[in-house]
Design a protein around this motif. Structure first.
Motif, PDB file in Angstrom:
ATOM      1  N   UNK A  35      35.217  43.379  44.950  1.00 55.72           N
ATOM      2  CA  UNK A  35      34.109  43.568  44.009  1.00 55.72           C
ATOM      3  C   UNK A  35      34.537  44.266  42.726  1.00 55.72           C
ATOM      4  N   UNK A  36      35.506  45.176  42.805  1.00 55.44           N
ATOM      5  CA  UNK A  36      35.964  45.854  41.606  1.00 55.44           C
ATOM      6  C   UNK A  36      36.992  45.034  40.837  1.00 55.44           C
ATOM      7  N   UNK A  37      37.878  44.337  41.551  1.00 56.97           N
ATOM      8  CA  UNK A  37      38.985  43.635  40.900  1.00 56.97           C
ATOM      9  C   UNK A  37      38.501  42.465  40.056  1.00 56.97           C
ATOM     10  N   UNK A  38      37.586  41.677  40.591  1.00 56.07           N
ATOM     11  CA  UNK A  38      37.138  40.478  39.869  1.00 56.07           C
ATOM     12  C   UNK A  38      36.467  40.832  38.539  1.00 56.07           C
ATOM     13  N   UNK A  44      38.783  42.485  31.272  1.00 62.01           N
ATOM     14  CA  UNK A  44      40.060  42.581  30.568  1.00 62.01           C
ATOM     15  C   UNK A  44      40.380  41.283  29.832  1.00 62.01           C
ATOM     16  N   UNK A  45      40.134  40.153  30.483  1.00 57.79           N
ATOM     17  CA  UNK A  45      40.392  38.848  29.860  1.00 57.79           C
ATOM     18  C   UNK A  45      39.514  38.656  28.628  1.00 57.79           C
ATOM     19  N   UNK A  46      38.227  38.990  28.760  1.00 57.34           N
ATOM     20  CA  UNK A  46      37.320  38.847  27.623  1.00 57.34           C
ATOM     21  C   UNK A  46      37.693  39.806  26.500  1.00 57.34           C
ATOM     22  N   UNK A  47      38.144  41.006  26.865  1.00 56.25           N
ATOM     23  CA  UNK A  47      38.529  41.966  25.840  1.00 56.25           C
ATOM     24  C   UNK A  47      39.770  41.557  25.070  1.00 56.25           C
ATOM     25  N   UNK A 119      33.716  48.147  34.107  1.00 50.76           N
ATOM     26  CA  UNK A 119      33.232  47.018  34.908  1.00 50.76           C
ATOM     27  C   UNK A 119      33.562  47.228  36.383  1.00 50.76           C
ATOM     28  N   UNK A 120      34.760  47.743  36.656  1.00 48.00           N
ATOM     29  CA  UNK A 120      35.119  48.048  38.046  1.00 48.00           C
ATOM     30  C   UNK A 120      34.214  49.136  38.610  1.00 48.00           C
ATOM     31  N   UNK A 135      27.673  44.017  44.119  1.00 51.46           N
ATOM     32  CA  UNK A 135      28.607  44.752  43.295  1.00 51.46           C
ATOM     33  C   UNK A 135      29.419  43.846  42.394  1.00 51.46           C
ATOM     34  N   UNK A 136      29.933  42.761  42.969  1.00 48.29           N
ATOM     35  CA  UNK A 136      30.718  41.813  42.168  1.00 48.29           C
ATOM     36  C   UNK A 136      29.887  41.221  41.040  1.00 48.29           C
TER      37      UNK A 136
END
Length: 511
Positions: A35-38, A44-47, A119-120, A135-136
């Motif tokens: 739930x935290x990693x995704x 991070x990708x969007x940033x 987000x995490x 959570x995800x």
């Protein structure tokens, strides 16, 4: 059962039918961190996508850039005079540029990483209170929010504040359900960090206090929270003592909240209330994995900080939405939990309708979010573009031309590019920013500015776009009057958020 378990705070009828949160929340193996990693990877990708914003930078980011490049001595002198509220952030960025002077990417990368961390944190809270799926989804919603993406690529402190408040909120959730002092210590330290990054993070304490009221926690929890909150507050006193004396000068540009801002706030608050009702309504609400706990936490975080700051702004105008950006974590938690519930009820629809619903929802999300995502990554998403101004001045100015900033605070447009500024004669400058321990330097008296203007043959004037209010101060008035009386306009360049005008002595324009 642990005497501090939040399940004990639910009404008696809900406790009889609830699934113990520890049974829902705990797990082992990779699934526990999923739930935290995704959401973190998504944020991070969007940033990182378009992080240079087409090689643009607006004036607030320019302040961060040029201040962080000052020596530690000059930086310390500045903070004793102005902008102490951002002092910890400037010190952090000074260290970042000391390790890697990577220009715009280095300027924004800490915010991007902080957004991934936030987000995490949102995902961790949602998973703890309402299950991994909730959570995800909450973490992904947070990562996708336009406001989140905006400040993930902003060279200012607001994403870092959001990350700190979000994880402080997670530590609060853990502390309420465990007797270990380490969670309260983590809560106090993280919240203190958030407040040192920006003082208005203190409003999160009020939201957390309201959460404890709504959950009707035992006195022991109140005592421990009080100690943690007091510790965080006391640690902030040195910053408050310094920044309070700077507020009158630093926040003069702010006004009271407008009707449109109140309407936006009301729309967000109503959305949060409706989501809460959707999550807790019905006799089986307590079986949905901590819906009451989640809403008791998320709704105050969404509405209280912004509402308090807007209300206080009728006494002292302090409100800007980015100052309470961390409230978006509350919205993401509510939306994520609502989506999780909707997904859980998909079995009520025929397979064809399930597929159609998913397609329609995905298409609608892309249609709404993609235009915002593209706009956020363009220079037009900010008030001005320092890089574009600098390039326009490079093309227009001759070596040794006079330059006037109208108003003087627009000197910021060139401060991050001293190689351009040093080619020109700054006609109004008395002391440089570093020497005067200010952000944009100090200016000469009006009579001296007039004398220096009259000694020039060609002047480059940098000013706001047409229609902006003109500063009534004597220094600004003498710039306008002298140019109008003795010079003529001999060329104008408009860039996003600025005008560059060439003035020459009357009768000498060769255009």
């Amino acid at each position: 059962m642990d005497p501090l378990d939040p399940v004990r705070t639910l009404p008696a009828d809900a406790r009889r039918t609830s699934v113990a949160p520890t049974e829902v929340r705990r797990g082992s193996g990779p699934g526990r961190t999923l739930p935290q990693a995704v959401p973190a990877v998504a944020a991070l990708t969007l940033g990182l996508w378009g992080i240079d914003r087409h090689n643009s930078m607006w004036r607030d980011e320019s302040v961060s850039y040029q201040v962080a490049h000052r020596s530690l001595g000059d930086l310390w002198g500045l903070l004793g005079n102005i902008d102490a509220v951002h002092g910890l952030y400037y010190l952090l960025m000074h260290a970042v540029f000391g390790l890697w002077d990577g220009g715009l990417v280095a300027l924004r990368l800490p915010s991007t990483l902080a957004t991934a961390l936030a987000a995490a944190g949102v995902a961790a809270i949602g998973a703890r209170l309402a299950g991994r799926r909730a959570g995800t989804l909450a973490g992904l919603v947070f990562a996708l929010l336009p406001m989140t993406q905006h400040y993930a690529q902003e060279g200012r402190s607001y994403a870092l504040v959001t990350a700190a408040v979000t994880w402080a909120t997670y530590f609060l959730v853990r502390a309420m359900s465990a007797s270990r002092a380490r969670w309260w210590t983590a809560y106090a330290l993280t919240l203190a960090l958030a407040c040192w990054l920006h003082e208005f993070a203190v409003f999160a304490l009020v939201a957390h206090g309201l959460t404890l009221c709504r959950l009707r926690v035992p006195r022991q929890v109140w005592r421990r929270w009080g100690v943690a909150a007091l510790s965080a507050g006391l640690s902030l006193l040195p910053l408050v003592a310094v920044s309070a004396g700077q507020a009158d000068e630093q926040l003069t540009w702010l006004t009271r909240p407008s009707p449109s801002q109140w309407l936006q706030y009301a729309a967000i608050a109503v959305t949060g209330i409706l989501l809460r009702q959707f999550l807790v309504r019905g006799p089986a609400a307590a079986q949905r994995g901590g819906a009451r706990e989640l809403t008791a936490l998320a709704l105050p975080l969404l509405v209280v900080p912004a509402g308090l700051l807007m209300t206080l702004s009728y006494v002292r105008p302090w409100y800007v939405d980015r100052y309470v950006l961390y409230g978006m974590a509350g919205l993401a938690l509510l939306v994520g939990a609502a989506l999780s519930r909707a997904v859980g009820q998909r079995h009520r629809l025929p397979p064809v309708l399930q597929a159609l619903t998913v397609c329609v929802a995905a298409t609608a999300a892309v249609a709404v979010l993609l235009p915002w995502a593209l706009l956020i990554r363009s220079p037009e998403s900010r008030k001005d573009d320092v890089v574009a101004v600098t390039h326009a001045v490079q093309r227009t100015a001759h070596h040794g031309d006079g330059v006037l900033f109208m108003p003087g605070r627009r000197r910021e447009w060139l401060l991050s590019y001293p190689q351009v500024l040093h080619r020109l004669d700054d006609l109004a400058l008395a002391e440089s920013p570093a020497a005067s321990r200010t952000l944009q330097g100090t200016e000469l008296p009006a009579d001296e500015i007039r004398r220096r203007i009259l000694a020039q043959h060609r002047i480059i004037a940098l000013s706001d776009p047409a229609g902006q209010p003109l500063d009534p101060f004597p220094r600004e008035e003498v710039k306008r009057r002298t140019l109008g009386a003795y010079f003529e306009e001999c060329g104008r360049t408009r860039v996003h958020g600025a005008r560059i005008t060439v003035y020459v002595r009357r009768g000498h324009c060769t255009q």
